[in-house]
Scaffold this motif. Structure first.
Motif, PDB file in Angstrom:
ATOM      1  N   ILE A  55       0.833  -1.210   0.000  1.00  0.00           N
ATOM      2  CA  ILE A  55       0.000   0.000   0.000  1.00  0.00           C
ATOM      3  C   ILE A  55       0.867   1.260   0.000  1.00  0.00           C
ATOM      4  O   ILE A  55       0.413   2.332   0.400  1.00  0.00           O
ATOM      5  N   LYS A  57       1.882   3.304  -2.331  1.00  0.00           N
ATOM      6  CA  LYS A  57       1.442   4.432  -3.146  1.00  0.00           C
ATOM      7  C   LYS A  57       0.344   5.261  -2.476  1.00  0.00           C
ATOM      8  O   LYS A  57       0.116   6.407  -2.850  1.00  0.00           O
ATOM      9  N   LEU A  58      -0.326   4.680  -1.481  1.00  0.00           N
ATOM     10  CA  LEU A  58      -1.411   5.397  -0.807  1.00  0.00           C
ATOM     11  C   LEU A  58      -0.898   6.454   0.155  1.00  0.00           C
ATOM     12  O   LEU A  58      -1.627   7.388   0.509  1.00  0.00           O
ATOM     13  N   LYS A  94     -11.126   6.508   4.246  1.00  0.00           N
ATOM     14  CA  LYS A  94     -11.320   7.195   2.966  1.00  0.00           C
ATOM     15  C   LYS A  94      -9.999   7.311   2.217  1.00  0.00           C
ATOM     16  O   LYS A  94      -9.938   7.122   0.998  1.00  0.00           O
ATOM     17  N   ARG A  95      -8.909   7.605   2.953  1.00  0.00           N
ATOM     18  CA  ARG A  95      -7.590   7.667   2.321  1.00  0.00           C
ATOM     19  C   ARG A  95      -7.209   6.311   1.740  1.00  0.00           C
ATOM     20  O   ARG A  95      -6.625   6.211   0.662  1.00  0.00           O
ATOM     21  N   HIS A  97      -8.963   4.042   0.446  1.00  0.00           N
ATOM     22  CA  HIS A  97      -9.685   3.626  -0.759  1.00  0.00           C
ATOM     23  C   HIS A  97      -9.501   4.581  -1.945  1.00  0.00           C
ATOM     24  O   HIS A  97     -10.128   4.396  -2.993  1.00  0.00           O
ATOM     25  N   LEU A  98      -8.652   5.576  -1.789  1.00  0.00           N
ATOM     26  CA  LEU A  98      -8.413   6.508  -2.895  1.00  0.00           C
ATOM     27  C   LEU A  98      -7.591   5.855  -3.996  1.00  0.00           C
ATOM     28  O   LEU A  98      -6.711   5.031  -3.741  1.00  0.00           O
ATOM     29  N   LYS A  99      -7.851   6.269  -5.252  1.00  0.00           N
ATOM     30  CA  LYS A  99      -7.098   5.754  -6.392  1.00  0.00           C
ATOM     31  C   LYS A  99      -6.481   6.871  -7.237  1.00  0.00           C
ATOM     32  O   LYS A  99      -5.516   6.639  -7.957  1.00  0.00           O
ATOM     33  N   ASN A 100      -7.027   8.062  -7.117  1.00  0.00           N
ATOM     34  CA  ASN A 100      -6.539   9.176  -7.912  1.00  0.00           C
ATOM     35  C   ASN A 100      -5.238   9.729  -7.322  1.00  0.00           C
ATOM     36  O   ASN A 100      -5.209  10.196  -6.184  1.00  0.00           O
ATOM     37  N   LYS A 101      -4.161   9.692  -8.093  1.00  0.00           N
ATOM     38  CA  LYS A 101      -2.842  10.079  -7.600  1.00  0.00           C
ATOM     39  C   LYS A 101      -2.795  11.547  -7.171  1.00  0.00           C
ATOM     40  O   LYS A 101      -2.187  11.891  -6.149  1.00  0.00           O
ATOM     41  N   THR A 103      -5.232  13.371  -6.002  1.00  0.00           N
ATOM     42  CA  THR A 103      -5.946  13.502  -4.729  1.00  0.00           C
ATOM     43  C   THR A 103      -5.093  12.972  -3.583  1.00  0.00           C
ATOM     44  O   THR A 103      -5.010  13.588  -2.507  1.00  0.00           O
ATOM     45  N   ILE A 104      -4.459  11.830  -3.807  1.00  0.00           N
ATOM     46  CA  ILE A 104      -3.586  11.238  -2.793  1.00  0.00           C
ATOM     47  C   ILE A 104      -2.441  12.195  -2.451  1.00  0.00           C
ATOM     48  O   ILE A 104      -2.153  12.442  -1.268  1.00  0.00           O
TER      49      ILE A 104
END
Length: 289
Positions: A55, A57-58, A94-95, A97-101, A103-104
């Motif tokens: 995980i 990249k999150l 919520k963090r 489950h994010l996928k948009n780079k 936004t992360i």
């Protein structure tokens, strides 16, 4: 083969209901976050969940941990996130489950997570056969910063710490035997968790019977109307299951969008323990004592 090259899962905890005091244990706050192993070297940081999922990249804000080390190191701990100074599992979820780079990256700067570190398993060599206190001494060589914080602890005084975390409405505490080795891929009573559960009585609105597993649909009366608060498994409590299943089926007072629910008249209450309420009022980790 050393831990650095090995796939493994972290040491897990057994759970007890009652807090205890024992000079053979140290006691730490149990933070409400995501358990991770963090593999750190001068040029990389890899974050793995307790299930072995990468995980990294999150949580790009933790890439700075590579500047802390002069060796290959494996840390064990909990990723948490703060909301107005309090640990917020829902915000962390919520963090997660994010996928948009973009936004992360934005959230990693505006509301970074914190890695609460409580153990070190490797420092150019395996450390798991050292005692917990010896590992803690090695961990103390790493200084805290904005995203890396070492978990503090007290000796022997579990009741006092538990009283403090209850007053702060935190998740619970962990008791760890001071001479214990680190047992990978195992759950051991050398590490014990005591959770700060809350308890309330809730209305039984109906039930779900799937593959002989009975779950109750729960609600409560708020400002004159019934509000859904979640489901709870009945486990082996067959007498309560039989009582509810023998009740007359009625038309739904609320619709929880589950076609398997059999609704009953909300005349019966049951005591339910739970960890906390989510932001939308649902019970988290509910169970019937």
């Amino acid at each position: 083969m050393s831990l650095w090259k090995k796939e493994f899962t972290p040491m897990l905890l057994k759970e007890v209901d009652e807090v205890f005091d024992d000079e053979n244990y140290l006691y730490e706050v149990k933070y409400d976050g995501i358990r991770v192993l963090v593999f750190v070297s001068n040029d990389s940081v890899v974050i793995k969940s307790r299930y072995g999922m990468d995980i990294t990249k999150l949580f790009p804000e933790l890439s700075c941990l590579s500047k802390m080390v002069n060796a290959k190191v494996i840390f064990d701990g909990e990723i948490i996130i703060l909301d107005d100074g309090r640990v917020s599992f829902s915000k962390l979820q919520k963090r997660f489950h994010l996928k948009n780079k973009k936004t992360i990256d934005f959230l990693s700067k505006t509301n970074p997570v914190v890695f609460m570190c409580f153990d070190v398993l490797y420092e150019n060599r395996d450390l798991i056969n050292l005692s917990l206190l010896e590992r803690k001494e090695i961990l103390n060589n790493y200084e805290d910063n904005e995203v890396f914080v070492k978990s503090t602890y007290v000796y022997g005084k579990g009741s006092k710490l538990f009283k403090a975390i209850k007053s702060l409405d935190m998740e619970g505490i962990v008791a760890k035997k001071i001479d214990s080795k680190y047992l990978i891929n195992e759950r051991s009573d050398n590490w014990i968790k005591i959770k700060n559960y809350k308890s309330d009585d809730f209305l039984i609105l109906g039930y779900i019977n799937k593959e002989n597993v009975i779950s109750l649909v729960l609600g409560e009366l708020l400002k004159g109307r019934i509000v859904y608060v979640g489901k709870v498994s009945l486990g082996k409590k067959r007498s309560l299951a039989n009582k509810i299943m023998n009740m007359k089926e009625v038309k739904a007072l609320i619709d929880i969008k589950d076609k398997d629910v059999i609704y009953v008249k909300p005349n019966v209450k049951c005591e339910v323990k739970y960890l906390e309420r989510t932001s939308n009022g649902l019970l988290r980790q509910p169970f019937i004592p």
